[in-house]
Design a protein around this motif. Structure first.
Motif, PDB file in Angstrom:
ATOM      1  N   ASP A  40      -4.518  69.335 -33.610  1.00  0.00           N
ATOM      2  CA  ASP A  40      -4.131  69.891 -34.916  1.00  0.00           C
ATOM      3  C   ASP A  40      -2.618  69.826 -35.109  1.00  0.00           C
ATOM      4  N   ASP A 100       1.497  74.274 -37.328  1.00  0.00           N
ATOM      5  CA  ASP A 100       0.595  74.862 -36.320  1.00  0.00           C
ATOM      6  C   ASP A 100       1.349  75.735 -35.313  1.00  0.00           C
ATOM      7  N   HIS A 125      -2.008  78.346 -39.578  1.00  0.00           N
ATOM      8  CA  HIS A 125      -3.265  79.073 -39.825  1.00  0.00           C
ATOM      9  C   HIS A 125      -3.538  80.145 -38.770  1.00  0.00           C
ATOM     10  N   THR A 145      -4.591  73.727 -39.296  1.00  0.00           N
ATOM     11  CA  THR A 145      -3.360  73.555 -40.074  1.00  0.00           C
ATOM     12  C   THR A 145      -3.472  72.335 -40.987  1.00  0.00           C
ATOM     13  N   ASP A 175      -9.734  71.439 -34.070  1.00  0.00           N
ATOM     14  CA  ASP A 175      -9.676  72.895 -34.234  1.00  0.00           C
ATOM     15  C   ASP A 175     -11.009  73.525 -34.636  1.00  0.00           C
TER      16      ASP A 175
HETATM   17 MN    MN Z   1      -4.389  74.805 -35.193  1.00  0.00          MN
END
Ligand code: MN
Ligand code: AMP
Ligand code: MN
Length: 339
Positions: A40, A100, A125, A145, A175
């Motif tokens: 991510d 991230d 996130h 993210t 993720d």
């Molecule tokens: Mn992430």
């Protein structure tokens, strides 16, 4: 400004778009993701970086702090040409975007660069996000993210192409645990569909990032799993399963640290335990602690209490002492959490 379930506020999106559009084509733009980057972190950052290149920004660099090694599963990710070692970051970029990253502690020596930047856009996130950055696109309900990075690139008017889409797809697949976790919503599948529609081959990507490992990594996994301990009485009877890996284990099998990143997944499949702990040595007496829960425990609260962070069901922190001491700490935190 509130960061509600509907995502970042409209004014934050508008501010992020305006921050990019205010720049000339030769402005220096620095992208940063977290230390020991995962799919991510790299996918969100590089997909967004490629989007900026499509918009005509010629001076885009991407980096992450610490050991400058891209894990083999991501060695074919599009956009890697944007990556530079931490030391080759722009010293005074006009704009910094951070992907991230839950807290400045995950930025290592690059925290100062973010702090000094005239504008810093934080795309993240993590529920535990500490609130740094001047423009904040933070949505704890986003599955990755990359969900937010894709929205920003779309708001900037960049159409998805196969390279950008592959970056975002790797991020999303990583993720969501290959579209298995709770946050795998209708919107996540709709995004995946739009990404695949650019011509991606999900089977090839999954094989490369999830289902390929060196023989030594498989043997190492066998040892680490073989020494797992089940403690059914821990966490008030919810159960705890834990194991550890040392730098000597890595050296014996000639493997880099990232091969341990996904090793918590087979451990957390143990039926008798709600909580899973994997303790990974990162330096003498220093351990990266990974925590997982099946739902009964908010492990991010435990991690935050130790200076770490993460999500409700997946979190981590840096522990000190012997591996057993670190696990004892977690056991005690669980007792405190449940009383
Ligand atoms: Mn992430
Ligand atoms: P991991 O166990 O490394 O897969 O990490 C699980 C989650 O916890 C990820 O969302 C990480 O961002 C977060 N996390 C792990 N270690 C730390 C740390 N030392 N500080 C803050 N967040 C962390
Ligand atoms: Mn990450």
């Amino acid at each position: 400004m509130t960061e509600s379930s509907s995502g970042p506020a409209a004014e934050q999106w508008d501010a992020a778009v305006a921050a990019v559009r205010a720049l000339g084509g030769d402005a220096e733009i620095q992208l940063i993701c977290h230390v020991s980057p995962d799919g991510d972190a790299l996918g969100s950052m590089l997909g967004f970086g490629l989007g900026l290149r499509r918009l005509g920004y010629s001076r885009v660099r991407a980096t992450f702090p610490g050991d400058f090694r891209v894990p083999d599963p991501y060695a074919e990710m599009p956009g890697l040409e944007l990556l530079v070692p931490e030391a080759d970051s722009f010293p005074e970029p006009a704009l910094v975007l951070v992907f991230d990253v839950a807290s400045e502690s995950r930025l290592g020596g690059l925290a100062a660069l973010v702090e000094a930047a005239p504008v810093s856009v934080v795309v993240d996130h993590h529920a535990s996000n500490t609130g740094f950055g001047t423009i904040r696109l933070v949505d704890p309900h986003a599955a990755a993210t990359s969900v937010l990075a894709e929205q920003l690139i779309t708001r900037l008017g960049v159409p998805l192409d196969a390279e950008i889409a592959e970056c975002f797809y790797v991020a999303l697949a990583t993720d969501t645990g290959s579209f298995k976790f709770d946050m795998t919503t209708v919107a996540v599948h709709e995004l995946a569909a739009r990404l695949i529609a650019t011509g991606l081959r999900p089977g090839d990507i999954s094989r490369r990032i999830f289902d390929t490992k060196p023989f030594g990594a498989m043997k190492l996994a066998g040892e680490v799993l073989g020494r797992a301990v089940l403690d059914p009485a821990a966490a008030g009877g919810l159960g705890l399963v834990w194991t550890y890996a040392t730098l000597a284990d890595l050296a014996r099998h000639a493997q880099p640290p990232y091969v341990l990143d996904t090793l918590i997944d087979p451990v957390r499949s143990v039926a008798e335990a709600d909580v899973t702990v994997l303790v990974k040595e990162i330096a003498d007496g220093q351990w990266a602690v990974s925590l997982r829960s099946k739902g009964a425990v908010d492990v991010s609260r435990l991690a935050i209490s130790q200076g770490g962070g993460g999500h409700r069901l997946a979190a981590g922190f840096t522990g000190h002492g012997a591996a057993g001491d670190v696990v004892d700490t977690v056991r005690r935190l669980l007792d405190d959490y449940l009383t």
